[in-house]
Design a protein around this motif. Structure first.
Motif, PDB file in Angstrom:
ATOM      1  N   LEU A 160       0.858  -1.168   0.049  1.00  0.00           N
ATOM      2  CA  LEU A 160      -0.061  -0.039   0.129  1.00  0.00           C
ATOM      3  C   LEU A 160       0.823   1.414  -0.011  1.00  0.00           C
ATOM      4  CD1 LEU A 160      -2.894  -1.035   2.548  1.00  0.00           C
ATOM      5  CD2 LEU A 160      -2.985  -0.953   0.063  1.00  0.00           C
ATOM      6  N   PHE A 161       2.219   1.239   0.510  1.00  0.00           N
ATOM      7  CA  PHE A 161       2.721   2.467   0.529  1.00  0.00           C
ATOM      8  C   PHE A 161       4.184   2.476  -0.199  1.00  0.00           C
ATOM      9  CE2 PHE A 161       0.668   1.713   4.836  1.00  0.00           C
ATOM     10  CZ  PHE A 161      -0.520   2.488   4.549  1.00  0.00           C
ATOM     11  N   ALA A 162       4.356   1.250  -0.749  1.00  0.00           N
ATOM     12  CA  ALA A 162       5.462   1.171  -1.885  1.00  0.00           C
ATOM     13  C   ALA A 162       6.807   1.171  -0.965  1.00  0.00           C
ATOM     14  CB  ALA A 162       5.693   2.442  -2.827  1.00  0.00           C
ATOM     15  N   TYR A 163       6.573   0.304   0.239  1.00  0.00           N
ATOM     16  CA  TYR A 163       7.864  -0.050   0.829  1.00  0.00           C
ATOM     17  C   TYR A 163       8.435  -1.378   0.437  1.00  0.00           C
ATOM     18  CZ  TYR A 163       6.185   3.175   4.555  1.00  0.00           C
ATOM     19  OH  TYR A 163       5.809   4.115   5.481  1.00  0.00           O
ATOM     20  N   ARG A 164       9.347  -1.907   0.887  1.00  0.00           N
ATOM     21  CA  ARG A 164      10.108  -3.100   0.829  1.00  0.00           C
ATOM     22  C   ARG A 164      10.352  -4.110   1.835  1.00  0.00           C
ATOM     23  NH1 ARG A 164      15.276  -1.351  -1.620  1.00  0.00           N
ATOM     24  NH2 ARG A 164      15.040   0.122  -0.290  1.00  0.00           N
ATOM     25  N   ILE A 165      10.303  -5.269   1.787  1.00  0.00           N
ATOM     26  CA  ILE A 165      10.785  -6.135   2.603  1.00  0.00           C
ATOM     27  C   ILE A 165      12.281  -6.817   2.578  1.00  0.00           C
ATOM     28  CG2 ILE A 165      10.067  -8.237   4.080  1.00  0.00           C
ATOM     29  CD1 ILE A 165       7.129  -7.458   3.517  1.00  0.00           C
ATOM     30  N   ASP A 166      13.153  -6.649   3.180  1.00  0.00           N
ATOM     31  CA  ASP A 166      14.382  -7.283   2.756  1.00  0.00           C
ATOM     32  C   ASP A 166      14.248  -8.857   3.163  1.00  0.00           C
ATOM     33  OD1 ASP A 166      15.009  -7.772   5.583  1.00  0.00           O
ATOM     34  OD2 ASP A 166      16.669  -6.497   5.572  1.00  0.00           O
ATOM     35  N   ASP A 167      15.372  -9.237   2.804  1.00  0.00           N
ATOM     36  CA  ASP A 167      15.882 -10.944   2.905  1.00  0.00           C
ATOM     37  C   ASP A 167      15.545 -11.583   4.324  1.00  0.00           C
ATOM     38  OD1 ASP A 167      16.218 -10.866   0.186  1.00  0.00           O
ATOM     39  OD2 ASP A 167      18.315 -10.830   0.275  1.00  0.00           O
ATOM     40  N   ASN A 168      15.596 -10.370   5.394  1.00  0.00           N
ATOM     41  CA  ASN A 168      15.498 -10.916   6.595  1.00  0.00           C
ATOM     42  C   ASN A 168      14.352 -10.670   7.339  1.00  0.00           C
ATOM     43  OD1 ASN A 168      18.385 -11.521   7.045  1.00  0.00           O
ATOM     44  ND2 ASN A 168      18.924  -9.755   7.138  1.00  0.00           N
ATOM     45  N   GLY A 169      13.458 -10.301   6.509  1.00  0.00           N
ATOM     46  CA  GLY A 169      11.663  -9.879   6.830  1.00  0.00           C
ATOM     47  C   GLY A 169      11.784  -8.643   7.465  1.00  0.00           C
ATOM     48  N   VAL A 170      12.809  -7.655   7.281  1.00  0.00           N
ATOM     49  CA  VAL A 170      12.793  -6.508   8.023  1.00  0.00           C
ATOM     50  C   VAL A 170      11.932  -5.393   7.020  1.00  0.00           C
ATOM     51  CG1 VAL A 170      13.945  -4.432   8.866  1.00  0.00           C
ATOM     52  CG2 VAL A 170      14.644  -6.762   9.232  1.00  0.00           C
ATOM     53  N   LEU A 171      11.002  -4.524   7.407  1.00  0.00           N
ATOM     54  CA  LEU A 171      10.239  -3.577   6.580  1.00  0.00           C
ATOM     55  C   LEU A 171      11.149  -2.559   6.236  1.00  0.00           C
ATOM     56  CD1 LEU A 171       7.746  -3.020   5.247  1.00  0.00           C
ATOM     57  CD2 LEU A 171       6.886  -1.779   7.438  1.00  0.00           C
ATOM     58  N   LEU A 172      11.550  -2.140   5.099  1.00  0.00           N
ATOM     59  CA  LEU A 172      12.331  -0.733   4.611  1.00  0.00           C
ATOM     60  C   LEU A 172      11.298   0.201   4.375  1.00  0.00           C
ATOM     61  CD1 LEU A 172      14.923  -2.695   2.356  1.00  0.00           C
ATOM     62  CD2 LEU A 172      14.887  -2.445   4.924  1.00  0.00           C
ATOM     63  N   GLU A 173      11.098   1.322   5.260  1.00  0.00           N
ATOM     64  CA  GLU A 173      10.254   2.200   5.138  1.00  0.00           C
ATOM     65  C   GLU A 173      10.649   3.592   4.474  1.00  0.00           C
ATOM     66  OE1 GLU A 173       7.827   2.979   8.611  1.00  0.00           O
ATOM     67  OE2 GLU A 173       8.345   0.907   9.537  1.00  0.00           O
ATOM     68  N   ALA A 174      11.156   3.379   3.289  1.00  0.00           N
ATOM     69  CA  ALA A 174      11.603   4.385   2.416  1.00  0.00           C
ATOM     70  C   ALA A 174      10.635   4.013   1.086  1.00  0.00           C
ATOM     71  CB  ALA A 174      13.038   4.291   1.771  1.00  0.00           C
ATOM     72  N   THR A 175       9.600   4.882   0.594  1.00  0.00           N
ATOM     73  CA  THR A 175       8.591   4.812  -0.387  1.00  0.00           C
ATOM     74  C   THR A 175       9.534   4.852  -1.678  1.00  0.00           C
ATOM     75  OG1 THR A 175       6.998   5.967   0.736  1.00  0.00           O
ATOM     76  CG2 THR A 175       6.840   5.728  -1.657  1.00  0.00           C
ATOM     77  N   ARG A 176       9.375   3.699  -2.481  1.00  0.00           N
ATOM     78  CA  ARG A 176      10.028   3.484  -3.774  1.00  0.00           C
ATOM     79  C   ARG A 176       8.862   3.226  -4.729  1.00  0.00           C
ATOM     80  NH1 ARG A 176      15.403   2.239  -3.148  1.00  0.00           N
ATOM     81  NH2 ARG A 176      16.095   2.948  -1.240  1.00  0.00           N
ATOM     82  N   GLY A 177       8.579   4.264  -5.669  1.00  0.00           N
ATOM     83  CA  GLY A 177       7.412   4.319  -6.558  1.00  0.00           C
ATOM     84  C   GLY A 177       6.185   4.768  -5.874  1.00  0.00           C
ATOM     85  N   LYS A 178       5.199   4.822  -6.947  1.00  0.00           N
ATOM     86  CA  LYS A 178       3.976   5.524  -6.358  1.00  0.00           C
ATOM     87  C   LYS A 178       3.135   4.206  -5.465  1.00  0.00           C
ATOM     88  CE  LYS A 178       3.478   8.686 -10.403  1.00  0.00           C
ATOM     89  NZ  LYS A 178       2.786   8.999 -11.607  1.00  0.00           N
ATOM     90  N   SER A 179       2.283   4.909  -4.489  1.00  0.00           N
ATOM     91  CA  SER A 179       1.679   4.019  -3.844  1.00  0.00           C
ATOM     92  C   SER A 179       0.134   3.578  -4.868  1.00  0.00           C
ATOM     93  CB  SER A 179       0.676   4.713  -2.740  1.00  0.00           C
ATOM     94  OG  SER A 179       0.239   6.011  -2.959  1.00  0.00           O
ATOM     95  N   PRO A 180      -0.356   2.597  -4.915  1.00  0.00           N
ATOM     96  CA  PRO A 180      -1.510   2.121  -5.672  1.00  0.00           C
ATOM     97  C   PRO A 180      -2.919   2.610  -5.205  1.00  0.00           C
ATOM     98  CG  PRO A 180      -0.925   0.254  -4.082  1.00  0.00           C
ATOM     99  CD  PRO A 180      -0.016   1.593  -3.873  1.00  0.00           C
ATOM    100  N   TYR A 181      -3.886   2.832  -6.415  1.00  0.00           N
ATOM    101  CA  TYR A 181      -5.351   2.877  -5.691  1.00  0.00           C
ATOM    102  C   TYR A 181      -5.813   1.604  -5.445  1.00  0.00           C
ATOM    103  CZ  TYR A 181      -5.531   7.362  -8.202  1.00  0.00           C
ATOM    104  OH  TYR A 181      -5.436   8.693  -8.535  1.00  0.00           O
ATOM    105  N   ILE A 182      -6.686   1.862  -4.372  1.00  0.00           N
ATOM    106  CA  ILE A 182      -7.350   0.459  -3.904  1.00  0.00           C
ATOM    107  C   ILE A 182      -8.794   0.769  -3.655  1.00  0.00           C
ATOM    108  CG2 ILE A 182      -5.061  -0.198  -2.685  1.00  0.00           C
ATOM    109  CD1 ILE A 182      -6.774   0.913   0.242  1.00  0.00           C
ATOM    110  N   ALA A 183      -9.425  -0.270  -3.331  1.00  0.00           N
ATOM    111  CA  ALA A 183     -10.617  -0.321  -2.875  1.00  0.00           C
ATOM    112  C   ALA A 183     -10.842  -0.852  -1.578  1.00  0.00           C
ATOM    113  CB  ALA A 183     -11.751  -1.289  -3.775  1.00  0.00           C
ATOM    114  N   LEU A 184     -11.571  -0.253  -0.667  1.00  0.00           N
ATOM    115  CA  LEU A 184     -11.750  -0.486   0.633  1.00  0.00           C
ATOM    116  C   LEU A 184     -12.828  -0.948   1.103  1.00  0.00           C
ATOM    117  CD1 LEU A 184      -9.358  -0.241   3.264  1.00  0.00           C
ATOM    118  CD2 LEU A 184     -10.750   1.969   3.821  1.00  0.00           C
TER     119      LEU A 184
END
Length: 200
Positions: free
Chosen positions: A85-109
């Motif tokens: 949802l926020f264009a983050y990444r998860i590294d090989d150790n399962g850690v969330l990298l909270e630097a936005t890379r790219g555009k966040s997507p449109y969603i239905a909620l």
């Protein structure tokens, strides 16, 4: 809304990634996924009106509906949902990298609310984007204060058919029971006289 259909609960928040939205064509979504535990939500339609005066006399009023804004309080957003949802990444150790890379997507909620009469009010909002959540941290004192995550979202009309939000109450007359049962299996497709809107 009658008194017995007043809402008394809030739960089951789902999101579905918008895959395509073509003016005059189709809107498509991925499979809905659980978002986070629901705590509270506020919807603001942002309506506006303007009065037209002629010869110092009001002769007409023009109204419009603005962007639909939502404030959403949840317990914890999974790292998998955050990555999507926020264009983050998860590294090989399962850690969330909270630097936005790219555009966040449109969603239905989608979400659900119980009502006084024991029924359920089911909702889908069709096209929006979530902001990066805010968080509060506080040291423990004599009394413990639990902190939630807060997310805001803005929703607009779909290009394909101009729709923005749909809702249904399970205790209304003439409701197809399968609509309620399948509400979170896929984003709801409106059915109109003469056929179905071009949405899957």
């Amino acid at each position: 809304m009658s008194a017995d259909k007043m809402t008394v609960g809030f739960k089951n928040i789902y999101y579905a990634l918008m895959q395509d939205d073509v003016r005059g064509g189709a809107t498509t979504y991925g499979t809905p996924k659980r978002f986070a535990g629901a705590m509270q939500a506020t919807l603001n339609q942002n309506p506006s009106s303007q009065t037209v005066y002629v010869d110092d006399v009001p002769v007409a009023t023009v109204t419009s509906v603005g962007v639909l804004e939502m404030e959403l309080g949840v317990d914890n957003i999974t790292k998998e949902a955050a990555a999507e949802l926020f264009a983050y990444r998860i590294d090989d150790n399962g850690v969330l990298l909270e630097a936005t890379r790219g555009k966040s997507p449109y969603i239905a909620l989608g979400f659900e609310s119980e009502s006084i009469d024991g029924g359920k009010l089911m909702n889908w909002i069709y096209k929006g984007k979530l902001t990066v959540p805010s968080q509060e941290f506080q040291t423990k004192g004599e009394s413990v204060e639990i902190k939630s995550q807060s997310v805001t979202a803005q929703f607009v009309n779909r290009l394909s058919d101009g729709e923005r939000k749909v809702s249904v109450h399970s205790n209304d007359e003439g409701i197809n029971a399968e609509v309620i049962l399948d509400w979170f299996e896929k984003v709801y497709v409106p059915v109109l006289t003469g056929g179905t809107t071009p949405t899957v």
